[in-house]
Design a protein around this motif. Structure first.
Motif, PDB file in Angstrom:
ATOM      1  N   ASN A 247       0.799  -1.147   0.007  1.00 36.06           N
ATOM      2  CA  ASN A 247      -0.145  -0.144   0.156  1.00 36.06           C
ATOM      3  C   ASN A 247       0.959   1.214   0.090  1.00 36.06           C
ATOM      4  O   ASN A 247       1.456   1.624   1.068  1.00 36.06           O
ATOM      5  N   LEU A 248       1.013   1.739  -1.242  1.00 40.83           N
ATOM      6  CA  LEU A 248       1.953   2.961  -1.133  1.00 40.83           C
ATOM      7  C   LEU A 248       1.198   4.288  -1.404  1.00 40.83           C
ATOM      8  O   LEU A 248       1.789   5.193  -2.225  1.00 40.83           O
ATOM      9  N   ASN A 249       0.063   4.479  -1.189  1.00 40.68           N
ATOM     10  CA  ASN A 249      -0.829   5.568  -1.417  1.00 40.68           C
ATOM     11  C   ASN A 249      -0.100   6.778  -0.921  1.00 40.68           C
ATOM     12  O   ASN A 249       0.059   7.776  -1.783  1.00 40.68           O
ATOM     13  N   GLU A 250       0.379   6.865   0.344  1.00 43.54           N
ATOM     14  CA  GLU A 250       1.019   8.308   0.773  1.00 43.54           C
ATOM     15  C   GLU A 250       2.306   8.424  -0.046  1.00 43.54           C
ATOM     16  O   GLU A 250       2.432   9.501  -0.331  1.00 43.54           O
ATOM     17  N   GLY A 251       3.046   7.584  -0.271  1.00 43.86           N
ATOM     18  CA  GLY A 251       4.359   7.725  -1.102  1.00 43.86           C
ATOM     19  C   GLY A 251       3.983   8.348  -2.565  1.00 43.86           C
ATOM     20  O   GLY A 251       4.550   9.149  -3.215  1.00 43.86           O
ATOM     21  N   ILE A 252       2.843   7.601  -3.227  1.00 43.49           N
ATOM     22  CA  ILE A 252       2.474   8.022  -4.490  1.00 43.49           C
ATOM     23  C   ILE A 252       2.075   9.655  -4.398  1.00 43.49           C
ATOM     24  O   ILE A 252       2.697  10.427  -5.385  1.00 43.49           O
ATOM     25  N   LEU A 253       1.207  10.007  -3.230  1.00 41.22           N
ATOM     26  CA  LEU A 253       0.921  11.371  -3.225  1.00 41.22           C
ATOM     27  C   LEU A 253       2.021  12.374  -2.976  1.00 41.22           C
ATOM     28  O   LEU A 253       2.078  13.438  -3.657  1.00 41.22           O
ATOM     29  N   ALA A 254       3.054  11.860  -2.382  1.00 42.17           N
ATOM     30  CA  ALA A 254       4.403  12.704  -1.924  1.00 42.17           C
ATOM     31  C   ALA A 254       5.145  13.005  -3.530  1.00 42.17           C
ATOM     32  O   ALA A 254       5.464  14.046  -3.845  1.00 42.17           O
ATOM     33  N   LEU A 255       5.199  11.885  -4.163  1.00 45.08           N
ATOM     34  CA  LEU A 255       6.035  11.862  -5.442  1.00 45.08           C
ATOM     35  C   LEU A 255       5.188  12.604  -6.488  1.00 45.08           C
ATOM     36  O   LEU A 255       5.871  13.541  -7.097  1.00 45.08           O
ATOM     37  N   SER A 256       3.921  12.533  -6.347  1.00 45.33           N
ATOM     38  CA  SER A 256       3.325  13.339  -7.245  1.00 45.33           C
ATOM     39  C   SER A 256       3.106  14.701  -7.082  1.00 45.33           C
ATOM     40  O   SER A 256       3.378  15.654  -8.034  1.00 45.33           O
ATOM     41  N   GLY A 257       3.261  15.223  -5.795  1.00 44.02           N
ATOM     42  CA  GLY A 257       3.514  16.408  -5.019  1.00 44.02           C
ATOM     43  C   GLY A 257       4.524  17.186  -5.696  1.00 44.02           C
ATOM     44  O   GLY A 257       4.821  18.098  -6.075  1.00 44.02           O
ATOM     45  N   ALA A 258       6.017  16.245  -5.741  1.00 43.09           N
ATOM     46  CA  ALA A 258       7.251  16.769  -5.955  1.00 43.09           C
ATOM     47  C   ALA A 258       7.225  16.943  -7.592  1.00 43.09           C
ATOM     48  O   ALA A 258       7.592  18.156  -8.147  1.00 43.09           O
ATOM     49  N   LEU A 259       6.411  15.976  -8.503  1.00 47.13           N
ATOM     50  CA  LEU A 259       6.613  16.168  -9.995  1.00 47.13           C
ATOM     51  C   LEU A 259       5.732  17.562 -10.297  1.00 47.13           C
ATOM     52  O   LEU A 259       6.250  18.264 -11.100  1.00 47.13           O
ATOM     53  N   SER A 260       4.585  17.651  -9.583  1.00 48.08           N
ATOM     54  CA  SER A 260       3.949  19.141 -10.125  1.00 48.08           C
ATOM     55  C   SER A 260       4.786  20.370  -9.872  1.00 48.08           C
ATOM     56  O   SER A 260       4.391  21.327 -10.434  1.00 48.08           O
ATOM     57  N   LYS A 261       5.824  20.219  -9.035  1.00 52.64           N
ATOM     58  CA  LYS A 261       6.480  21.681  -8.843  1.00 52.64           C
ATOM     59  C   LYS A 261       7.781  21.566  -9.757  1.00 52.64           C
ATOM     60  O   LYS A 261       8.327  22.732  -9.868  1.00 52.64           O
ATOM     61  N   LEU A 262       7.988  20.693 -10.711  1.00 58.32           N
ATOM     62  CA  LEU A 262       8.921  20.575 -11.612  1.00 58.32           C
ATOM     63  C   LEU A 262       8.390  21.358 -12.704  1.00 58.32           C
ATOM     64  O   LEU A 262       8.657  20.877 -13.999  1.00 58.32           O
ATOM     65  N   THR A 263       8.094  22.767 -12.879  1.00 62.64           N
ATOM     66  CA  THR A 263       7.460  23.438 -13.830  1.00 62.64           C
ATOM     67  C   THR A 263       8.377  23.914 -15.094  1.00 62.64           C
ATOM     68  O   THR A 263       7.894  24.255 -16.037  1.00 62.64           O
ATOM     69  N   GLN A 264       9.701  23.603 -14.779  1.00 65.71           N
ATOM     70  CA  GLN A 264      10.613  24.103 -16.041  1.00 65.71           C
ATOM     71  C   GLN A 264      10.792  22.821 -16.865  1.00 65.71           C
ATOM     72  O   GLN A 264      11.554  23.052 -17.803  1.00 65.71           O
ATOM     73  N   LEU A 265      10.108  21.650 -16.607  1.00 62.01           N
ATOM     74  CA  LEU A 265      10.601  20.454 -17.404  1.00 62.01           C
ATOM     75  C   LEU A 265      10.027  20.565 -18.810  1.00 62.01           C
ATOM     76  O   LEU A 265       8.775  21.130 -19.057  1.00 62.01           O
ATOM     77  N   LYS A 266      10.719  20.232 -19.904  1.00 61.88           N
ATOM     78  CA  LYS A 266      10.376  20.168 -21.226  1.00 61.88           C
ATOM     79  C   LYS A 266      10.358  18.743 -21.592  1.00 61.88           C
ATOM     80  O   LYS A 266       9.524  18.587 -22.842  1.00 61.88           O
ATOM     81  N   SER A 267      10.649  18.023 -21.215  1.00 61.47           N
ATOM     82  CA  SER A 267      10.811  16.396 -21.195  1.00 61.47           C
ATOM     83  C   SER A 267      10.644  15.599 -20.387  1.00 61.47           C
ATOM     84  O   SER A 267      11.457  15.469 -18.994  1.00 61.47           O
ATOM     85  N   LEU A 268       9.523  14.715 -20.046  1.00 64.06           N
ATOM     86  CA  LEU A 268       9.282  13.909 -18.939  1.00 64.06           C
ATOM     87  C   LEU A 268       9.074  12.514 -19.524  1.00 64.06           C
ATOM     88  O   LEU A 268       8.171  12.264 -20.327  1.00 64.06           O
ATOM     89  N   ASP A 269       9.699  11.490 -19.049  1.00 66.82           N
ATOM     90  CA  ASP A 269       9.441  10.150 -19.152  1.00 66.82           C
ATOM     91  C   ASP A 269       9.210   9.460 -18.004  1.00 66.82           C
ATOM     92  O   ASP A 269      10.210   9.162 -17.126  1.00 66.82           O
ATOM     93  N   LEU A 270       8.078   8.797 -17.480  1.00 70.72           N
ATOM     94  CA  LEU A 270       7.826   8.064 -16.399  1.00 70.72           C
ATOM     95  C   LEU A 270       7.423   6.754 -16.857  1.00 70.72           C
ATOM     96  O   LEU A 270       6.554   6.424 -17.696  1.00 70.72           O
ATOM     97  N   LYS A 271       8.016   5.690 -16.269  1.00 75.10           N
ATOM     98  CA  LYS A 271       7.891   4.392 -16.219  1.00 75.10           C
ATOM     99  C   LYS A 271       7.691   3.779 -15.100  1.00 75.10           C
ATOM    100  O   LYS A 271       8.265   3.507 -13.980  1.00 75.10           O
TER     101      LYS A 271
END
Length: 316
Positions: A247-271
């Protein structure tokens, strides 16, 4: 190879896949091979490739190959790239890494290094410490690619100390760290990633793969998210994580929050493979939708139990 008209060779590749074992071992002992390398004074790129599965390819790539090539690179002053890709199957050990370290120390102007090795129980922390020592001398290094698969002695400490060594090379623009199926890797391998963007002001591209899924917990995702919070200025990000049934729900929320702040990204590859789409993908997609400068986007939800139209709806 030793003919005068070949002395202006710039790109030199040795392919040892499925080679005849005695012939390859003889190659490294042959005096004229060494003489030829010494004459290639204009070499700027060297590739050693022995990635095919099978004992012949593995035996062809050994400590001796790196030693002979390294010995004859000392007279060169333009080797800007040195790339190794091999299935080692225990035909290399710490000595190979010590030879590599010596190559780096003799070629301080090198701009790109790549080590992609598969399967070893003989390379220990002694070998990886030698690599870190050599890396510190590469003051012009721009790209570094390290991939270790099925390496028994690659530990969290090794990954963290490697990050510390790389953080002291201000010229680096690209870092690629892959750790696949290494049995001693755990959450703590994510602990020291944040030192990289703090020190490397020129860092533009970061790739990181974590595939010890049975050891992944919320704590690991928290550490990864905390590190990503420091990557605010990078342009290209590639993250690969293989999930499990925890059960990694809390960890996924933290990871998503960090991703949303990378507003300068031009290329994103998530596997994000084996991710339970219905429960945990939505915050990831919502985070991606906030990255308005993206020019290239790849999202891999392979082997997930469900993927619905809401994923595309959210991105659009």
């Amino acid at each position: 190879l030793s003919k005068r008209h070949l002395t202006h060779v710039k790109n030199f590749e040795i392919n040892l896949n499925n080679s005849i074992i005695p012939a390859c071992m003889g190659l490294t002992d042959y005096p004229k091979f060494s003489q030829a390398l010494q004459r290639f004074t204009h070499i700027s790129k060297i590739d050693i490739n022995s990635t095919n599965e099978g004992i012949a390819s593995a035996m062809a790539f050994s400590n001796r190959v790196i030693k002979v090539i390294g010995k004859n690179l000392t007279c060169l002053n333009r080797a800007l790239e040195f790339n190794i890709a091999a299935s080692s199957y225990n035909y290399i050990d710490n000595r190979a890494f010590q030879y590599l370290s010596k190559i780096y120390r003799n070629q301080k102007h090198m701009r790109k290094v790549s080590i992609k090795l598969k399967t070893s129980t003989l390379v220990t922390q002694k070998g990886t410490k030698a690599i870190n020592k050599g890396l510190k001398t590469l003051r012009s290094l721009s790209e570094v690619h390290f991939s270790f698969q099925n390496f028994e002695h690659i530990t969290d400490e090794v990954i963290n100390s490697m990050c510390t060594a790389l953080s002291k090379i201000p010229s680096i623009k690209t870092i690629d760290l892959h750790q696949r199926q290494c049995p001693r890797i755990s959450n703590d391998s994510c602990k020291n990633l944040g030192v990289l963007p703090k020190s490397l002001k020129n860092l533009q591209t970061f790739r990181f793969y974590f595939e010890r899924y049975e050891l992944l917990t919320d704590e690991g995702l928290y550490l990864l998210a905390d590190s990503l919070n420091h990557f605010r200025n990078i342009s290209n990000l590639e993250i690969g994580i293989r999930f499990n049934d925890n059960n990694l729900n809390e960890g996924i929320l933290a990871l998503s929050g960090a991703l949303s702040k990378l507003t300068q990204l031009k290329s994103l590859d998530l596997k994000l493979t084996f991710l339970e789409i219905t429960k945990m993908s939505e915050p990831v997609i919502q985070a991606i939708s906030k990255l308005t400068l993206l020019e290239s986007l790849s999202v891999d939800f392979s082997f997930s139990s469900y993927i619905g139209a809401h994923v595309l709806d959210e991105i659009s």
